[in-house]
Design an enzyme around this catalytic site. Structure first.
Site, short mmCIF file in Angstrom:
data_model
loop_
_atom_site.label_atom_id
_atom_site.label_comp_id
_atom_site.label_asym_id
_atom_site.label_seq_id
_atom_site.Cartn_x
_atom_site.Cartn_y
_atom_site.Cartn_z
N ARG A 99 -2.76 -12.23 2.79
CA ARG A 99 -3.94 -11.69 2.32
C ARG A 99 -4.02 -11.93 0.91
NH1 ARG A 99 -7.67 -8.45 3.91
NH2 ARG A 99 -8.91 -10.43 3.20
N TYR B 186 -0.33 -9.83 0.09
CA TYR B 186 0.64 -9.20 1.05
C TYR B 186 0.42 -10.05 2.32
CZ TYR B 186 -3.37 -6.49 2.55
OH TYR B 186 -4.54 -6.04 2.97
N HIS C 293 -10.53 -2.95 -1.75
CA HIS C 293 -11.46 -2.52 -0.53
C HIS C 293 -12.57 -1.73 -1.25
CE1 HIS C 293 -9.04 -3.96 2.89
NE2 HIS C 293 -8.05 -3.58 2.06
N TYR D 257 0.92 -1.22 0.02
CA TYR D 257 -0.17 -0.01 -0.18
C TYR D 257 0.87 1.28 -0.03
CZ TYR D 257 -4.11 -2.56 1.23
OH TYR D 257 -5.34 -3.49 0.95
N HIS E 21 -7.01 -8.53 -3.04
CA HIS E 21 -8.37 -7.87 -2.95
C HIS E 21 -8.31 -6.33 -3.25
CE1 HIS E 21 -6.15 -7.42 0.93
NE2 HIS E 21 -6.74 -6.37 0.93
FE FE Z 1 -6.11 -4.76 2.39
#
Ligand code: FE
Lengths: 240, 178
Positions: A157, A147, A162, A108, A160
């Site tokens: 994870r 990640y 959000h 991110y 995806h």
């Molecule tokens: Fe996330």
């Protein structure tokens, strides 16, 4: 069926939502209330039945997440399209959808993300779109990477995106995640698997769609989002 | 038709969305009785919740061109949030009921560790309607108190009201099944 805009929203269908206390997701342990949630004595009021109306004039749409860096974001460009519907299958127009995600490497653009994967100066990872009269929305982005997240040993994870959505009543407020078909990490993800109902989980996974796919340019995925419906369920209506 | 889409946690990186100006509900120019609503969020161990997304929605005053009635604030490293807003007035009760609800705002919490958002309300100490508000009246006094903001005098130029939120344990905030 009472569909007036002051009709209360239906309760969530059993099993369709994850519990606040999700044993396999460690962060829920100290963050879920112990006492039972309290129902409003008279049911939904204006506070739950109405919601802010966000207009694209004031909150500009931002439908190409690859654009800020001049379209030079690294990774696999994709198109995501779908509809926002209510539980009666009706289109919900004018819904503001906020989007955010990791870059192609699974990082991110956020100071708290310390995952040892490269940042991409050409990709920030936030977008905003609105559903049209038919409830349709569409955006362009980069397929996010998986990640690690330290919830348990070797926790990753799944890929995806959000989503945050505002409906016509604040009781419809929804924050969720869109997953990708065929992701082997889904089977091991406590967040994805927290929702008890199998069909409800399956609906969090986008479908690959050749009609959304643009030749010589980008793969397309379809992801429909369902907001709570108003009024009695057809099931209840049919009761004697 | 399928049921409503399952909620998933907002996670720790929702700040990618954040526009700090949204914490001021009067940012579009709304005029009225401006107040600050401040609070601190802690978990079951009393540890500050430093990654929460707090949303405030008010049905009163009614939405207008310069007033969305909506705001969003992040908690800081110590778990504190701060909104600037207009003090709400009474809100009609459920359709068909005659009773007014006491002035209140809806507070919605999203955070890592919350699979679905927590919903609560903020009322204001000293309001005459508090005594007959259907929700407040249904709660025992100690639980009721978790929903009522108290005045803290003037801070940074605005009359400030405090509502601390406890996610779990002693003094746990009343959360709503909306
Ligand atoms: Fe996330």
């Amino acid at each position: 069926m009472n569909q007036a805009s002051d009709a209360p929203f239906r309760p969530y269908a059993p099993g369709s939502q994850p519990p606040l206390d999700a044993a396999d997701y460690g962060s829920t342990q100290k963050r879920h209330p112990i006492s039972a949630l309290v129902r409003l004595p008279g049911g939904h009021t204006a506070t739950e039945l109405t919601a802010p109306r966000f207009s694209p004039a004031r909150y500009p749409a931002f439908a190409d997440l690859t654009a800020p860096g001049g379209g030079k974001a690294l990774g696999e460009r994709i198109i995501v399209a779908g509809r926002v519907l209510d539980e009666d299958g009706r289109a919900v127009p004018g819904v503001m959808i906020e989007l955010w995600q990791a870059n192609a490497a699974g990082r991110y653009d956020h100071t708290r993300d310390q995952h040892d994967a490269p940042c991409d100066p050409h990709f920030h990872g936030a977008g905003r779109v609105f559903s049209d009269e038919d409830g349709r929305y569409r955006f362009i982005t980069i397929k996010p990477g998986a990640y690690p997240w330290r919830n348990h040993h070797n926790a990753w994870r799944p890929n995806h995106i959000h989503y945050s959505l505002f409906g016509s009543g604040f009781a419809q407020r929804l924050v969720t995640q869109m997953y990708f078909p065929g992701d082997p990490l889904l089977a091991f993800d406590p967040i994805f698997n927290a929702t008890p109902d199998t069909a409800a989980r399956a609906r969090l996974v986008a479908g690959f769609d050749l009609d959304v796919t643009q030749p010589e340019w980008a793969l397309g995925y379809r992801f429909d989002v369902v907001l709570r419906g108003r009024g009695a369920t057809p099931f209840e209506e049919g009761r004697p | 038709m399928p049921a409503a889409t399952a909620s998933q946690t907002i996670g720790p990186y929702w700040h990618l969305l954040e526009d700090p100006s949204w914490a001021d509900l009067t940012r579009l120019g709304a005029v009225g009785e401006r107040i600050a609503l401040i609070g601190n969020i802690t978990d079951g161990d009393g540890v500050p919740v430093s990654d929460a997304c707090v949303e405030l929605w008010q049905a009163s005053p009614p939405a207008s061109a310069d007033w969305d009635g909506f705001g969003r604030a992040a908690t800081d490293v110590e778990g504190n949030f701060r909104f600037v807003t207009l003090k709400p007035g009474p809100v009609p009760g459920p359709p068909g009921a005659n009773a007014l609800q006491a002035p209140h705002g809806a507070i919605t919490l999203f955070a890592r560790g919350l699979m679905i958002h927590l919903q609560t309300r903020v009322y204001f100490e000293g309001e005459a309607l508090n005594k007959q508000d259907p929700l407040l009246a249904s709660l025992e006094p100690a639980r009721q108190a978790t929903l009522v903001a108290r005045p803290e005098g003037e801070r940074d130029g605005l009359p400030s009201w405090r509502l601390d939120i406890r996610l779990q344990g002693v003094g746990e905030t009343v959360f709503l099944d909306i």
